[in-house]
Each structure stands twice: as C-alpha cells, then as structure tokens.
Design an enzyme around this catalytic site. Structure first.
Site, PDB file in Angstrom:
ATOM      1  N   GLU A 179       0.818  -1.215   0.000  1.00 28.66           N
ATOM      2  CA  GLU A 179       0.000   0.000   0.000  1.00 28.66           C
ATOM      3  C   GLU A 179       0.856   1.272   0.000  1.00 28.66           C
ATOM      4  O   GLU A 179       1.238   1.776   1.066  1.00 28.66           O
ATOM      5  CB  GLU A 179      -0.931   0.013   1.229  1.00 28.66           C
ATOM      6  CG  GLU A 179      -1.832   1.245   1.283  1.00 28.66           C
ATOM      7  CD  GLU A 179      -2.763   1.266   2.500  1.00 28.66           C
ATOM      8  OE1 GLU A 179      -2.700   0.358   3.324  1.00 28.66           O
ATOM      9  OE2 GLU A 179      -3.557   2.210   2.611  1.00 28.66           O
ATOM     10  N   LYS A 221      -2.387  -1.936  -3.233  1.00 27.80           N
ATOM     11  CA  LYS A 221      -3.435  -1.060  -2.679  1.00 27.80           C
ATOM     12  C   LYS A 221      -2.979   0.389  -2.850  1.00 27.80           C
ATOM     13  O   LYS A 221      -2.386   0.982  -1.945  1.00 27.80           O
ATOM     14  CB  LYS A 221      -3.669  -1.402  -1.200  1.00 27.80           C
ATOM     15  CG  LYS A 221      -4.694  -0.494  -0.511  1.00 27.80           C
ATOM     16  CD  LYS A 221      -5.129  -1.029   0.842  1.00 27.80           C
ATOM     17  CE  LYS A 221      -5.995  -0.025   1.594  1.00 27.80           C
ATOM     18  NZ  LYS A 221      -6.617  -0.557   2.798  1.00 27.80           N
TER      19      LYS A 221
HETATM   20  C1  5MM Z   1      -5.181   4.825   3.971  1.00 28.69           C
HETATM   21  O1  5MM Z   1      -5.741   4.133   5.013  1.00 28.69           O
HETATM   22  C2  5MM Z   1      -6.135   2.775   4.754  1.00 28.69           C
HETATM   23  C3  5MM Z   1      -7.406   2.722   3.983  1.00 28.69           C
HETATM   24  O2  5MM Z   1      -8.377   3.495   4.673  1.00 28.69           O
HETATM   25  P1  5MM Z   1      -9.237   4.607   3.908  1.00 28.69           P
HETATM   26  O3  5MM Z   1     -10.061   3.861   2.892  1.00 28.69           O
HETATM   27  O4  5MM Z   1     -10.048   5.230   4.998  1.00 28.69           O
HETATM   28  O5  5MM Z   1      -8.265   5.562   3.270  1.00 28.69           O
HETATM   29  C4  5MM Z   1      -6.320   2.081   6.126  1.00 28.69           C
HETATM   30  O6  5MM Z   1      -6.195   0.691   6.012  1.00 28.69           O
HETATM   31  C5  5MM Z   1      -5.325   2.643   7.115  1.00 28.69           C
HETATM   32  O7  5MM Z   1      -4.053   2.161   6.835  1.00 28.69           O
HETATM   33  C6  5MM Z   1      -5.766   2.344   8.531  1.00 28.69           C
HETATM   34  O8  5MM Z   1      -7.126   2.567   8.713  1.00 28.69           O
HETATM   35  C7  5MM Z   1      -5.083   3.337   9.474  1.00 28.69           C
HETATM   36  O9  5MM Z   1      -4.037   2.752  10.073  1.00 28.69           O
HETATM   37  P2  5MM Z   1      -3.163   3.607  11.133  1.00 28.69           P
HETATM   38  O10 5MM Z   1      -1.957   2.766  11.338  1.00 28.69           O
HETATM   39  O11 5MM Z   1      -2.865   4.933  10.501  1.00 28.69           O
HETATM   40  O12 5MM Z   1      -3.990   3.726  12.347  1.00 28.69           O
END
Ligand code: 5MM
Length: 346
Positions: A179, A221
C-alpha cells in the site's frame, strides 16, 4: 520460490474475486481512538472490541467482502459471547488479514516526510499471525505532496520497506497487500498527483523485483490519481478514472492479480463513483481485477450512527452492509448514483 506459492496465488485470487473487495478495519488504537473521541465514544479496549464485533457480525457481509484487515489488538479479541473474531471470520468465509507495519514515523533528514517502520522481528510476527489463521497482511507507506516533496530519499526508503515486508510475508505464507498511499492532502493538481503516483509506483515495482517478490502472489493497494483536497479545480469522475487507469497500466505488471484501492478521505459517493467508472469504462483493458479496500468509505456512516449506543448496532450494521454492497457493485461497473437513494437490505 516460497513453499506457500500455490496457496498464496489462490488466496490472492480469492481476495479479488468478482464482486468482492477487502474491508480495511486495521486502525491502530491511536487512529481508532481519534475517531471515537470525535463522536464522544469512550476510548477503551471494550468499546473498540464492541465496534469491531459490530463490523464482523454484520449479516451478509461476505456477499461483498472477501477479507478484512485487522489490527493486532483485534485479531486477539472475541465476541461478547466468547467466540474469537478469527472464528467468526472463518465461519462467515471472510479471509483474515493483519496490519503488520508499526506506523509511519518522521524520516530523518527529510522534513515533513514519513517512513513506515516495522521490519524488526517481522518474520516471527508473521509466523504467529499465520498460526492464528491470518492469510494476508498489509503495510502502508505514506507519500506527501508539497513544496519540493516527495524527495527521492522518501520514495526509495518507503519502496524498500514495502518490498522487504512483501518478501517476508510470502516466505511466511501471507499474501502481502502493498500500500503506497499518495496523500490527498494539499492543493496539488490532478497532473501533479499523476506524476507523483507514477514516480512512486516505479520505485515500488523496482524494489519489489529487487527483493524477489512474486508479483502473482500480492495485491497492490494504491491511492487514486485525484486532485488535492484543497485544489481549486477538482477533476471530474471521468478524469480521475482515466488518469488512474493510465498510471496503473503504465506501472503495474499484468501478473499482479488485483488492485484494491484505498479511499483516502474521499466521500462515500466519490469513492464508489470513481471505482465504478474505472471498471465500466476500462475494465476490459485491465489485466488485473480492480476493486476496493476501503476503511472510511465503508465504515464511517455506520460508526457515526452507532456512536457508542449499543441499541443502534443493528441499524449501523445495515449501513455498513449497504456501503459494502454499493462498492461491490462499483467493482463490477454496476453502481449508479441513484442506488444511493434505494433501500438495500440483507
Ligand atoms: C489509507 O488508510 C487505509 C485505507 O483506509 P481509507 O479507505 O479510509 O483511506 C487504512 O487501512 C489505514 O491504513 C488504517 O485505517 C489506518 O491505520 P493507522 O496505522 O494509521 O492507524
């Protein structure tokens, strides 16, 4: 070649099966607590457990969701009646995923830039998660657009980390979700978003090859190519779809089974509309499946509704199911804005 190669290939295919996407519910305690605090929900382990139970026991969830990404605290938790979440997921036919990075930290020598950490001890953590039933993992790198950034230092350090993580995952039997998120934050144009995403993906795939990652046993991702949140001119849905697919087609090898986007702060409707346009207009030109791995764009409406009131769990689950189904439709190019007004029930 990983001794798990066949299993990894099959898992990766299942993660992006037609009509299915991946639910990101891997918020670290810090992020989850921030979202809870904004709604006045107590930031306790018990409230986080209840909320994650709400999500994982949503009736019909597996119709749209192939797998869910958990956080370390969550993979060890159980329902109120004592059933481990991992068992709930197995029973529902939802693959177990786990976030294994330990967060984005300030990158030395590069003001306003981050590097994702988590490689120390990762081989052992992967072995434990595999034993617990996990079959895929996630690591997020963060790229910020601003004055004179991203730097080459930041792009290369993050790409290197992603590739080392991916190689370790494949060695230990977990499909790596790779990602690289180019943040939506800022006033940059669509063209700048394209240029930075292009540069980021070039660095990532160069490092993946260098670290001998099997490209048919991973999921990408990425963020979409999109105007910065504060840019005065916001690109249309058609432009976002066209530029995103163009960028991916020039960087992502056909061997990669699937691309599952993050939503990155887009509205629910935009996240669905962009994904839909990509599939409706370019689906037949893409060698990989194009689907979603959203957190906020699936969860936020349900979280707002629940807001810590357990008498609203059933209704919140309906809202979660609804967004999952709308994005499932978008992953097949079958989403229409009118569907936002229609009732969708299990
Ligand atoms: C970019 O964040 C990921 C996808 O979420 P969105 O669709 O809301 O953008 C998400 O998997 C993200 O990595 C986690 O929710 C947040 O992790 P942290 O480590 O920042 O708490």
């Amino acid at each position: 070649m990983s001794t798990y190669a066949n299993e990894l290939r099959a898992t990766a295919q299942a993660m992006v099966a037609p009509g299915k996407g991946i639910l990101a519910m891997d918020e670290s305690n810090g992020t989850c607590n921030k979202r809870f605090a904004a709604l006045g929900i107590p930031t306790t382990e018990e409230r986080r457990r209840t909320y994650r139970e709400l999500i994982l026991t949503t009736p019909g969830l597996s119709e749209a969701i192939s797998g869910a990404i958990l956080y370390d605290e969550t993979i060890r938790q159980s329902t109120q009646s004592g059933v481990p979440f991992t068992q709930v997921m197995k029973d529902a036919g939802i693959l177990i995923g786990i976030k294994v990075d330990t967060g984005a930290k300030d990158l030395a020598g590069c003001p306003n830039e981050k590097v994702t950490e988590g490689l120390d001890g990762l081989r052992d953590r992967i072995a434990e998660y595999y034993q617990m039933g996990a079959r895929f993992a996630k690591w997020r790198a963060v790229i910020t657009i601003g004055d004179d950034i991203p730097s080459l230092t930041c792009l290369e350090a993050n790409a290197h980390g992603l590739a080392r993580y991916a190689a370790l995952c494949q060695e230990g039997g977990l499909v790596p979700i790779v990602e690289p998120e180019v943040l939506i934050t800022g006033d940059h144009s669509l063209e700048t978003s394209y240029a930075v995403t292009d540069q980021t993906l070039q660095a990532v795939f160069h490092q993946l090859r260098l670290q001998q990652v099997a490209l048919d046993q991973m999921i990408l991702k990425p963020s979409m190519v999109i105007s910065g949140a504060d840019c005065a001119t916001q690109a249309s849905v058609e432009q976002v779809a066209e530029m995103t697919i163009r960028c991916l087609r020039s960087n992502v090898p056909a061997m990669v089974p699937g691309i599952a986007f993050l939503s990155g702060g887009q509205s629910n409707e935009k996240a669905s509309a962009h994904l839909n346009r990509m599939n409706a207009d370019y689906g037949d030109q893409c060698p990989w499946r194009v689907t979603f791995s959203y957190a906020r764009a699936i969860q936020q409406t349900a979280l707002n509704h629940w807001a810590g009131d357990d008498s609203k769990i059933g209704a919140a689950q309906q809202l979660l199911y609804r967004r999952a189904k709308l994005n499932s439709a978008a992953s097949m190019g079958q989403y229409k804005p009118e569907m936002e007004q229609e009732p969708i029930r299990v």
